[in-house]
Scaffold this motif. Structure first.
Motif, PDB file in Angstrom:
ATOM      1  N   VAL A 208       0.854  -1.190   0.000  1.00 61.01           N
ATOM      2  CA  VAL A 208       0.000   0.000   0.000  1.00 61.01           C
ATOM      3  C   VAL A 208       0.894   1.245   0.000  1.00 61.01           C
ATOM      4  O   VAL A 208       1.808   1.356   0.817  1.00 61.01           O
ATOM      5  N   VAL A 209       0.619   2.166  -0.915  1.00 64.22           N
ATOM      6  CA  VAL A 209       1.428   3.385  -1.047  1.00 64.22           C
ATOM      7  C   VAL A 209       0.827   4.492  -0.171  1.00 64.22           C
ATOM      8  O   VAL A 209      -0.379   4.763  -0.237  1.00 64.22           O
ATOM      9  N   THR A 210       1.644   5.128   0.643  1.00 65.76           N
ATOM     10  CA  THR A 210       1.171   6.224   1.487  1.00 65.76           C
ATOM     11  C   THR A 210       1.296   7.561   0.754  1.00 65.76           C
ATOM     12  O   THR A 210       2.341   7.876   0.190  1.00 65.76           O
ATOM     13  N   VAL A 211       0.209   8.329   0.761  1.00 67.34           N
ATOM     14  CA  VAL A 211       0.225   9.703   0.260  1.00 67.34           C
ATOM     15  C   VAL A 211      -0.103  10.599   1.448  1.00 67.34           C
ATOM     16  O   VAL A 211      -1.192  10.526   2.013  1.00 67.34           O
ATOM     17  N   ASP A 212       0.861  11.421   1.860  1.00 64.20           N
ATOM     18  CA  ASP A 212       0.670  12.334   2.987  1.00 64.20           C
ATOM     19  C   ASP A 212       0.270  13.700   2.438  1.00 64.20           C
ATOM     20  O   ASP A 212       1.044  14.358   1.750  1.00 64.20           O
ATOM     21  N   SER A 213      -0.960  14.108   2.749  1.00 63.97           N
ATOM     22  CA  SER A 213      -1.482  15.362   2.189  1.00 63.97           C
ATOM     23  C   SER A 213      -1.379  16.543   3.149  1.00 63.97           C
ATOM     24  O   SER A 213      -1.957  17.597   2.892  1.00 63.97           O
ATOM     25  N   SER A 214      -0.639  16.371   4.237  1.00 60.97           N
ATOM     26  CA  SER A 214      -0.560  17.428   5.269  1.00 60.97           C
ATOM     27  C   SER A 214      -0.219  18.794   4.670  1.00 60.97           C
ATOM     28  O   SER A 214      -0.818  19.810   5.023  1.00 60.97           O
ATOM     29  N   ASP A 215       0.744  18.814   3.753  1.00 61.33           N
ATOM     30  CA  ASP A 215       1.220  20.089   3.192  1.00 61.33           C
ATOM     31  C   ASP A 215       0.772  20.284   1.746  1.00 61.33           C
ATOM     32  O   ASP A 215       1.312  21.125   1.032  1.00 61.33           O
ATOM     33  N   LEU A 216      -0.213  19.503   1.318  1.00 71.48           N
ATOM     34  CA  LEU A 216      -0.706  19.612  -0.058  1.00 71.48           C
ATOM     35  C   LEU A 216      -2.103  20.218  -0.073  1.00 71.48           C
ATOM     36  O   LEU A 216      -2.907  19.956   0.821  1.00 71.48           O
ATOM     37  N   ASP A 217      -2.387  21.025  -1.095  1.00 76.72           N
ATOM     38  CA  ASP A 217      -3.766  21.479  -1.237  1.00 76.72           C
ATOM     39  C   ASP A 217      -4.545  20.404  -1.997  1.00 76.72           C
ATOM     40  O   ASP A 217      -4.005  19.349  -2.349  1.00 76.72           O
ATOM     41  N   PHE A 218      -5.813  20.674  -2.262  1.00 79.84           N
ATOM     42  CA  PHE A 218      -6.673  19.663  -2.864  1.00 79.84           C
ATOM     43  C   PHE A 218      -6.143  19.202  -4.223  1.00 79.84           C
ATOM     44  O   PHE A 218      -6.010  17.998  -4.478  1.00 79.84           O
ATOM     45  N   GLU A 219      -5.841  20.137  -5.080  1.00 81.70           N
ATOM     46  CA  GLU A 219      -5.382  19.797  -6.428  1.00 81.70           C
ATOM     47  C   GLU A 219      -4.068  19.023  -6.395  1.00 81.70           C
ATOM     48  O   GLU A 219      -3.877  18.045  -7.136  1.00 81.70           O
ATOM     49  N   GLN A 220      -3.174  19.414  -5.514  1.00 80.07           N
ATOM     50  CA  GLN A 220      -1.887  18.714  -5.383  1.00 80.07           C
ATOM     51  C   GLN A 220      -2.096  17.280  -4.878  1.00 80.07           C
ATOM     52  O   GLN A 220      -1.393  16.357  -5.306  1.00 80.07           O
ATOM     53  N   THR A 221      -3.075  17.101  -3.995  1.00 81.39           N
ATOM     54  CA  THR A 221      -3.346  15.762  -3.469  1.00 81.39           C
ATOM     55  C   THR A 221      -3.913  14.862  -4.560  1.00 81.39           C
ATOM     56  O   THR A 221      -3.493  13.701  -4.700  1.00 81.39           O
ATOM     57  N   VAL A 222      -4.853  15.386  -5.336  1.00 71.86           N
ATOM     58  CA  VAL A 222      -5.419  14.608  -6.448  1.00 71.86           C
ATOM     59  C   VAL A 222      -4.312  14.222  -7.425  1.00 71.86           C
ATOM     60  O   VAL A 222      -4.226  13.071  -7.881  1.00 71.86           O
ATOM     61  N   THR A 223      -3.442  15.161  -7.736  1.00 74.19           N
ATOM     62  CA  THR A 223      -2.329  14.888  -8.655  1.00 74.19           C
ATOM     63  C   THR A 223      -1.412  13.809  -8.092  1.00 74.19           C
ATOM     64  O   THR A 223      -0.979  12.903  -8.814  1.00 74.19           O
ATOM     65  N   ALA A 224      -1.140  13.880  -6.792  1.00 67.67           N
ATOM     66  CA  ALA A 224      -0.274  12.878  -6.157  1.00 67.67           C
ATOM     67  C   ALA A 224      -0.909  11.487  -6.239  1.00 67.67           C
ATOM     68  O   ALA A 224      -0.221  10.496  -6.506  1.00 67.67           O
ATOM     69  N   VAL A 225      -2.215  11.411  -6.026  1.00 67.74           N
ATOM     70  CA  VAL A 225      -2.916  10.127  -6.105  1.00 67.74           C
ATOM     71  C   VAL A 225      -2.886   9.595  -7.540  1.00 67.74           C
ATOM     72  O   VAL A 225      -2.606   8.417  -7.777  1.00 67.74           O
ATOM     73  N   LEU A 226      -3.146  10.471  -8.512  1.00 70.47           N
ATOM     74  CA  LEU A 226      -3.112  10.044  -9.917  1.00 70.47           C
ATOM     75  C   LEU A 226      -1.711   9.604 -10.329  1.00 70.47           C
ATOM     76  O   LEU A 226      -1.554   8.676 -11.130  1.00 70.47           O
ATOM     77  N   ASP A 227      -0.702  10.248  -9.775  1.00 69.45           N
ATOM     78  CA  ASP A 227       0.688   9.833 -10.041  1.00 69.45           C
ATOM     79  C   ASP A 227       0.910   8.394  -9.564  1.00 69.45           C
ATOM     80  O   ASP A 227       1.542   7.588 -10.256  1.00 69.45           O
ATOM     81  N   VAL A 228       0.387   8.087  -8.375  1.00 73.10           N
ATOM     82  CA  VAL A 228       0.520   6.731  -7.840  1.00 73.10           C
ATOM     83  C   VAL A 228      -0.232   5.751  -8.743  1.00 73.10           C
ATOM     84  O   VAL A 228       0.278   4.671  -9.071  1.00 73.10           O
ATOM     85  N   VAL A 229      -1.431   6.125  -9.159  1.00 73.30           N
ATOM     86  CA  VAL A 229      -2.232   5.250 -10.037  1.00 73.30           C
ATOM     87  C   VAL A 229      -1.440   4.916 -11.290  1.00 73.30           C
ATOM     88  O   VAL A 229      -1.324   3.758 -11.686  1.00 73.30           O
ATOM     89  N   ARG A 230      -0.897   5.954 -11.909  1.00 73.44           N
ATOM     90  CA  ARG A 230      -0.180   5.724 -13.165  1.00 73.44           C
ATOM     91  C   ARG A 230       1.085   4.891 -12.926  1.00 73.44           C
ATOM     92  O   ARG A 230       1.400   3.986 -13.707  1.00 73.44           O
ATOM     93  N   THR A 231       1.813   5.182 -11.875  1.00 73.03           N
ATOM     94  CA  THR A 231       3.075   4.478 -11.611  1.00 73.03           C
ATOM     95  C   THR A 231       2.847   3.010 -11.273  1.00 73.03           C
ATOM     96  O   THR A 231       3.531   2.126 -11.784  1.00 73.03           O
ATOM     97  N   VAL A 232       1.864   2.752 -10.416  1.00 78.97           N
ATOM     98  CA  VAL A 232       1.636   1.397  -9.918  1.00 78.97           C
ATOM     99  C   VAL A 232       0.912   0.524 -10.951  1.00 78.97           C
ATOM    100  O   VAL A 232       1.205  -0.671 -11.064  1.00 78.97           O
ATOM    101  N   ALA A 233       0.013   1.121 -11.705  1.00 73.12           N
ATOM    102  CA  ALA A 233      -0.836   0.316 -12.607  1.00 73.12           C
ATOM    103  C   ALA A 233      -0.508   0.555 -14.087  1.00 73.12           C
ATOM    104  O   ALA A 233      -1.361   0.377 -14.947  1.00 73.12           O
ATOM    105  N   HIS A 234       0.728   0.916 -14.398  1.00 73.19           N
ATOM    106  CA  HIS A 234       1.067   1.309 -15.771  1.00 73.19           C
ATOM    107  C   HIS A 234       1.104   0.116 -16.723  1.00 73.19           C
ATOM    108  O   HIS A 234       0.970   0.277 -17.921  1.00 73.19           O
ATOM    109  N   HIS A 235       1.321  -1.100 -16.208  1.00 70.25           N
ATOM    110  CA  HIS A 235       1.432  -2.245 -17.118  1.00 70.25           C
ATOM    111  C   HIS A 235       0.078  -2.874 -17.386  1.00 70.25           C
ATOM    112  O   HIS A 235      -0.844  -2.753 -16.639  1.00 70.25           O
TER     113      HIS A 235
END
Length: 235
Positions: A208-235
């Motif tokens: 399970v990948v941890t995304v810490d949003s403490s210092d992120l705004d909403f848009e940055q958090t969504v982008t971070a989650v989408l980055d994980v989606v693309r990285t983990v599920a790219h194949h």
């Protein structure tokens, strides 16, 4: 990394893409998960709303929330319908719209009683797995135990977390400043403490990948989650 809407809408189209997101109260998981689903052109499941719907039903029908058998029976018998469209928030119990009612403070105070009743949990987990299957396995599902229990085989599993301070601040903003600091602590931290007696949503399980949003705004958090989606599920 390029994770704008246009490129992610077709990401893994035709293949299974279940994104499981867990996290504590006030971590932003509902709003972030909903927006992630929108950008992935995926279904969205707010499992917390299902627990709230059961809780409201029990309160309305006078079910003793300390009686595990009664709570489990009420859960099994409940006629519950929940929208999985990220743009449509709708929860129906016996055909009646309870979308707003399940957010009332009395439900928030009582929901842990349902969430910690194992029989009720197992029935809702069964329903949640069915909803994921019905979505053709293209869905963002969020809650407390999605990464570990409901969908441990999900292509992407994320623990969305934030500092206690950030979580209290966000919940306060969400409620429009209507709560005192003590009321907020009761809502956020006390509920987490009760729920964590049956499920661990503070530490990421293996894979399970941890995304810490403490210092992120909403848009940055969504982008971070989408980055994980693309990285983990790219194949």
């Amino acid at each position: 990394m390029d994770t704008d809407t246009s490129t992610m809408t077709r990401f893994r189209f035709g293949k299974s893409l279940v994104v499981a997101i867990d996290g504590p109260s006030g971590s932003g998981k509902s709003s972030v998960s909903r927006e992630t689903a929108r950008r992935l052109h995926a279904a969205y499941l707010d499992t917390g709303a299902m627990y709230r719907a059961v809780t409201l039903h029990c309160l309305e029908k006078g079910v003793d929330l300390t009686d595990a058998g009664s709570v489990e029976r009420a859960t099994r018998e409940l006629d519950l319908s929940i929208s999985t469209r990220p743009d449509t928030e709708a929860v129906l119990v016996s055909g009646i719209d309870v979308t707003d009612a399940i957010r009332e403070p009395r439900v928030t105070r009582a929901v842990s009683a349902v969430a910690t009743t194992l029989g009720a949990r197992s029935e809702l987990i069964r329903r949640q797995r069915q909803i994921i299957a019905d979505s053709h396995h293209r869905i963002v599902a969020e809650g407390r135990d999605i990464t570990t229990v409901v969908a441990p085989d999900a292509e992407v599993r994320i623990l969305l977390t934030a500092s206690e301070e950030a979580r209290l601040r966000r919940r306060g903003d969400q409620l429009g400043g209507t709560q005192t600091a003590e009321q907020l602590k009761q809502q956020v931290l006390a509920r987490d403490a009760r729920d964590s007696s049956v499920v661990n949503f503070h530490q990421a399980a293996n894979g399970v990948v941890t995304v810490d949003s403490s210092d992120l705004d909403f848009e940055q958090t969504v982008t971070a989650v989408l980055d994980v989606v693309r990285t983990v599920a790219h194949h």
